[in-house]
Design a protein around this motif. Structure first.
Motif, mmCIF file in Angstrom:
data_model
loop_
_atom_site.group_PDB
_atom_site.id
_atom_site.type_symbol
_atom_site.label_atom_id
_atom_site.label_comp_id
_atom_site.label_asym_id
_atom_site.label_seq_id
_atom_site.Cartn_x
_atom_site.Cartn_y
_atom_site.Cartn_z
ATOM 1 N N ALA A 19 -21.349 3.399 25.383
ATOM 2 C CA ALA A 19 -20.462 2.908 26.444
ATOM 3 C C ALA A 19 -19.022 2.884 25.963
ATOM 4 C CB ALA A 19 -20.912 1.517 26.885
ATOM 5 N N LEU A 20 -18.809 2.533 24.683
ATOM 6 C CA LEU A 20 -17.453 2.510 24.131
ATOM 7 C C LEU A 20 -16.841 3.905 24.141
ATOM 8 C CD1 LEU A 20 -15.230 0.839 22.698
ATOM 9 C CD2 LEU A 20 -16.353 1.394 20.528
ATOM 10 N N TRP A 21 -17.615 4.916 23.706
ATOM 11 C CA TRP A 21 -17.088 6.284 23.682
ATOM 12 C C TRP A 21 -16.893 6.840 25.089
ATOM 13 C CZ3 TRP A 21 -17.396 4.795 18.876
ATOM 14 C CH2 TRP A 21 -16.731 5.533 17.898
ATOM 15 N N GLU A 22 -17.652 6.320 26.043
ATOM 16 C CA GLU A 22 -17.437 6.705 27.442
ATOM 17 C C GLU A 22 -16.072 6.195 27.907
ATOM 18 O OE1 GLU A 22 -19.578 6.039 31.797
ATOM 19 O OE2 GLU A 22 -20.719 5.674 29.949
ATOM 20 N N SER A 23 -15.698 4.990 27.479
ATOM 21 C CA SER A 23 -14.369 4.456 27.810
ATOM 22 C C SER A 23 -13.289 5.252 27.100
ATOM 23 C CB SER A 23 -14.288 2.971 27.416
ATOM 24 O OG SER A 23 -15.248 2.204 28.097
ATOM 25 N N PHE A 24 -13.569 5.669 25.855
ATOM 26 C CA PHE A 24 -12.607 6.485 25.122
ATOM 27 C C PHE A 24 -12.367 7.825 25.842
ATOM 28 C CE2 PHE A 24 -13.660 4.503 20.694
ATOM 29 C CZ PHE A 24 -13.013 3.346 21.098
ATOM 30 N N ALA A 25 -13.410 8.378 26.456
ATOM 31 C CA ALA A 25 -13.267 9.640 27.202
ATOM 32 C C ALA A 25 -12.299 9.469 28.356
ATOM 33 C CB ALA A 25 -14.635 10.108 27.693
ATOM 34 N N SER A 26 -12.353 8.287 28.984
ATOM 35 C CA SER A 26 -11.413 8.012 30.078
ATOM 36 C C SER A 26 -9.989 7.933 29.548
ATOM 37 C CB SER A 26 -11.800 6.703 30.776
ATOM 38 O OG SER A 26 -10.907 6.417 31.812
ATOM 39 N N GLN A 39 -0.920 14.258 37.164
ATOM 40 C CA GLN A 39 -1.301 12.931 37.631
ATOM 41 C C GLN A 39 -2.522 12.443 36.833
ATOM 42 O OE1 GLN A 39 0.329 11.107 39.820
ATOM 43 N NE2 GLN A 39 -1.121 9.407 39.659
ATOM 44 N N PRO A 40 -2.376 11.315 36.107
ATOM 45 C CA PRO A 40 -3.504 10.850 35.287
ATOM 46 C C PRO A 40 -4.598 10.229 36.153
ATOM 47 C CG PRO A 40 -1.707 9.290 35.139
ATOM 48 C CD PRO A 40 -1.190 10.459 35.953
ATOM 49 N N PRO A 41 -5.861 10.423 35.768
ATOM 50 C CA PRO A 41 -6.950 9.758 36.491
ATOM 51 C C PRO A 41 -6.958 8.264 36.178
ATOM 52 C CG PRO A 41 -7.813 10.851 34.550
ATOM 53 C CD PRO A 41 -6.357 11.222 34.635
ATOM 54 N N GLU A 42 -7.642 7.506 36.985
ATOM 55 C CA GLU A 42 -7.735 6.052 36.787
ATOM 56 C C GLU A 42 -8.631 5.750 35.585
ATOM 57 O OE1 GLU A 42 -9.204 2.061 39.252
ATOM 58 O OE2 GLU A 42 -9.097 4.022 40.246
ATOM 59 N N PHE A 43 -8.217 4.759 34.803
ATOM 60 C CA PHE A 43 -9.024 4.362 33.646
ATOM 61 C C PHE A 43 -10.320 3.701 34.111
ATOM 62 C CE2 PHE A 43 -10.189 0.832 30.749
ATOM 63 C CZ PHE A 43 -10.641 1.585 29.678
ATOM 64 N N LYS A 44 -11.413 4.088 33.485
ATOM 65 C CA LYS A 44 -12.712 3.521 33.819
ATOM 66 C C LYS A 44 -13.313 2.857 32.576
ATOM 67 C CE LYS A 44 -13.794 6.860 37.473
ATOM 68 N NZ LYS A 44 -14.751 7.903 37.920
ATOM 69 N N LEU A 45 -13.559 1.563 32.696
ATOM 70 C CA LEU A 45 -14.201 0.808 31.604
ATOM 71 C C LEU A 45 -15.708 0.908 31.781
ATOM 72 C CD1 LEU A 45 -14.070 -1.151 29.170
ATOM 73 C CD2 LEU A 45 -14.010 -3.034 30.829
ATOM 74 N N ALA A 46 -16.363 1.535 30.820
ATOM 75 C CA ALA A 46 -17.819 1.698 30.911
ATOM 76 C C ALA A 46 -18.510 0.351 30.772
ATOM 77 C CB ALA A 46 -18.304 2.652 29.827
ATOM 78 N N ALA A 47 -19.488 0.123 31.631
ATOM 79 C CA ALA A 47 -20.239 -1.136 31.587
ATOM 80 C C ALA A 47 -21.089 -1.198 30.322
ATOM 81 C CB ALA A 47 -21.126 -1.258 32.821
ATOM 82 N N GLY A 48 -21.166 -2.414 29.741
ATOM 83 C CA GLY A 48 -22.034 -2.624 28.583
ATOM 84 C C GLY A 48 -21.365 -2.422 27.250
ATOM 85 N N SER A 49 -20.071 -2.077 27.238
ATOM 86 C CA SER A 49 -19.394 -1.880 25.963
ATOM 87 C C SER A 49 -18.868 -3.213 25.435
ATOM 88 C CB SER A 49 -18.232 -0.906 26.110
ATOM 89 O OG SER A 49 -17.159 -1.508 26.818
ATOM 90 N N ALA A 50 -18.550 -3.230 24.132
ATOM 91 C CA ALA A 50 -17.979 -4.435 23.541
ATOM 92 C C ALA A 50 -16.578 -4.705 24.085
ATOM 93 C CB ALA A 50 -17.939 -4.304 22.019
ATOM 94 N N LEU A 51 -15.909 -3.669 24.626
ATOM 95 C CA LEU A 51 -14.623 -3.898 25.285
ATOM 96 C C LEU A 51 -14.777 -4.851 26.459
ATOM 97 C CD1 LEU A 51 -12.990 -0.343 25.312
ATOM 98 C CD2 LEU A 51 -11.964 -2.436 24.374
ATOM 99 N N GLU A 52 -15.849 -4.686 27.177
ATOM 100 C CA GLU A 52 -16.125 -5.553 28.319
ATOM 101 C C GLU A 52 -16.339 -6.991 27.850
ATOM 102 O OE1 GLU A 52 -18.655 -4.665 32.309
ATOM 103 O OE2 GLU A 52 -19.834 -4.848 30.467
#
Length: 628
Positions: A19-26, A39-52
């Motif tokens: 999930a963390l690396w999924e957020s890094f991809a964003s 135009q940059p895409p919207e940042f997406k925080l992946a559910a279940g990561s320690a960032l959350e």
């Protein structure tokens, strides 16, 4: 039950990293758009990561979460690190790039905003602020990767307290429920002297609600306010990251400092002290833990020693009755006893005495007791009373507990005695003999240090002494108590009234004290009869007659001291107390040692002359005949 609870820890860690690396991809997609000026895409925080999890812990805004993700990605994701270098020409993330990608970066990096307040990220180096590198704190970076450890900056300051099984779950549930019944966690204030029991109880209580427990000593709280506030931030942050509660253990000297530190911590906090100061932080809940009773102490002794020392059931009864130690004191005494070379009751008893005397050593003078019954020369009646007093103390547990007197009434079970007689007649020596026979500590109380001219202070001083003495049932010797125990005066003013109150208070404490309290006086006639009635034993030490003086001379010299030609019958003509006889014998020994001779009558003659001169008594007549 959540998905995380069903999976093993390794599987959970792998899911969170994915999930963390999924957020890094964003983050990488937004940097790519910045690099291509699209135009940059919207940042997406992946559910279940320690960032959350961090966002929830520290109440981070959307911009702050994205900035934290950018910092982490620049540290951990190679593709992102390469884009940062191409965009800035630097290998580190700078505020300038963060501001280009995220318009709210300046506000997010304000010193009082969560990211920098909680030291999640820091601006490093010098120079213009726009070119300062943004560095993520390593403890936070490791948390994102799923690594759990105590922050190195808190090593040696915080100690992990493991949970232990507790037989009594009532108090455990009481503390645990205080942190599960409301929206805001109260500061728990745990009062009591048994620090070890309180620590075990708190560890079990926080484990009950799924938390770890870290302990901070009150002495380790910085005095400087700036350092104290900085430490509070790191401690508070660690509590959130580790899923832990904080136990601050303080004593009477550090309790105020500990209370102010508790006000700075927002996480689950427990303040433990003998009598804690109440912090300003609310809500708060005070819990007073009573010291272990006799039955509890017996169980603690049995658990601590088991069959190591070969003690019998009656031995555990005596230990529990005599020494009012807390769990930590019993554990320490048991460890010392196990380290002794011999088994049995003697090393355990001595170790318990050492633990019990610690507080009283600071309040009174401990007298090392070596005298035995053989050193005490008294008439048969007085010796009989002293032997009765010894049996009274030795069998206190049998009468008070086994025979039910304490259950019938706890009043008046203490032992108070008055030793009355001229100076040098053996009052202090008798107290030493009793302490030695019972293997108890003897403490002399200096009444000049106890009695205060300020109203109420005398009672406070006496209360501290008796409270400290209760731990080991020590023998208390209130020497030269004539000034305190005179006949009650007519109350003419407030000072007379309070002087009588002080005497009455001391007698009440003596009656309630489970050990032996001895008062000595040179003038029994000066003691009020109402006071005498409240004393359990009264022993009169008379001036020794010729037969007693002869016996004292026979026993006064140690067997190692060489003597020659001493005549106890002639020496008995010296009309002196035992204390003066001892002084003469000791001085004569020094005179003989200086002359390299055994102690002879001539040495005693010279020592006796000096003793009589000191006492301002004539040295002539029958006195001189003793040496002819």
């Amino acid at each position: 039950m959540t998905v995380d609870q069903k999976l093993d820890p390794h599987a959970v860690a792998m899911m969170r990293r994915a999930a963390l690396w999924e957020s890094f991809a964003s983050i990488d997609a937004r940097l790519e758009a910045l690099e291509n000026d699209t135009q940059p895409p919207e940042f997406k925080l992946a559910a279940g990561s320690a960032l959350e999890a961090l966002a929830a812990m520290f109440h981070l805004s959307t911009e702050e979460i994205e900035l934290l993700a950018l910092c982490a990605a620049a540290e951990l994701e190679v593709t992102v690190a390469q884009r940062v270098e191409r965009l800035t020409g630097q290998t580190v993330l700078q505020l300038d790039l963060a501001d280009r990608m995220l318009p709210g970066a300046w506000d997010a990096l304000c010193p009082e905003a969560p990211l920098r307040h909680w030291r999640l990220v820091e601006l490093k180096g010098s120079g213009p602020i726009r070119s300062k590198p943004i560095q993520m704190d390593e403890r936070i970076l490791q948390f994102l990767l799923g690594t759990t450890y105590l922050d190195a900056r808190l090593e040696g300051i915080l100690d992990h307290v493991p949970a232990e099984s507790q037989e009594d779950q009532t108090e455990v549930q009481r503390l645990a429920s205080a942190w599960t019944s409301g929206e805001r966690l109260p500061v728990l204030i745990v009062a009591g002297h048994d620090s070890l029991s309180k620590r075990k109880l708190c560890a079990s209580a926080v484990a009950e609600i799924g938390l770890r427990l870290y302990r901070l000593q009150g002495a380790d709280v910085p005095v400087d306010w700036t350092q104290r506030a900085a430490l509070a931030i790191f401690v508070d942050r660690e509590l959130a990251l580790s899923g832990a509660a904080l136990l601050i253990e303080a004593d009477d000297e550090t309790v105020r400092k500990a209370a102010t530190f508790a006000d700075l911590v927002s996480g689950p906090t427990i303040l433990s002290a003998p009598d804690p100061e109440m912090p300003e932080r609310t809500p708060r809940l005070r819990i007073d833990l009573e010291p272990p009773g006799r039955k509890d102490r017996r169980a603690l002794w049995q658990a601590a020693l088991g069959g190591d020392q070969g003690l019998q059931s009656a031995d555990f009864d005596r230990l529990a009755e005599q020494f009012a130690l807390d769990a930590s004191g019993i554990d320490t005494a048991a460890a010392q006893a196990r380290g002794a070379q011999v088994a049995g009751m003697a090393p355990v008893w001595q170790a318990a005495r050492i633990q019990a005397r610690r507080t009283l050593d600071r309040l009174a003078e401990r007298i090392e007791t070596r005298a035995t019954w053989e050193d005490l020369v008294l008439p048969r009646e007085q010796l009989s009373i002293l032997h009765d007093l010894e049996h009274h103390l030795r069998e206190a547990w049998t009468v008070n507990q086994a025979w039910g007197w304490s259950a019938k009434s706890a009043r008046g079970l203490g032992t108070a005695a008055l030793f009355a007689g001229p100076s040098g007649t053996g009052k202090t020596l008798a107290a030493e003999v009793l302490a030695g026979a019972l293997s108890l500590d003897l403490f002399r109380i200096d009444l000049s240090q106890v009695i205060s001219k300020y109203i109420g202070e005398t009672e406070k001083n006496l209360s501290r002494i008796f409270a400290a003495a209760e731990n080991g049932g020590a023998i208390l010797l209130f020497d030269e108590a004539d000034a305190l125990f005179g006949k009650r005066s007519e109350v003419k003013d407030s000072h007379d009234r309070y002087a009588n109150v002080e005497v009455s208070y001391l007698l009440q404490r003596m009656e309630a004290y489970r050990g032996l309290a001895i008062l000595t006086t040179n003038q029994k006639s000066a003691v009020d009869q109402a006071f005498l009635r409240r004393l359990r034993y009264v022993v009169t030490f008379a001036f020794p007659d010729a037969a007693s003086r002869r016996e004292i001379w026979v026993r006064i010299f140690p067997c190692e001291t060489p003597t020659e030609g001493l005549d106890p019958d002639r020496l008995a003509r010296l009309s002196l107390t035992g204390g003066s006889i001892r002084s003469i014998a000791l001085n004569a020994a020094f005179l003989a040692a200086g002359a390299k001779e055994p102690v002879r009558m001539v040495h005693i003659l010279r020592a006796a002359q000096r003793e009589y001169a000191k006492l301002e008594k004539p040295f002539a007549g029958t006195v001189l005949e003793a040496f002819r």
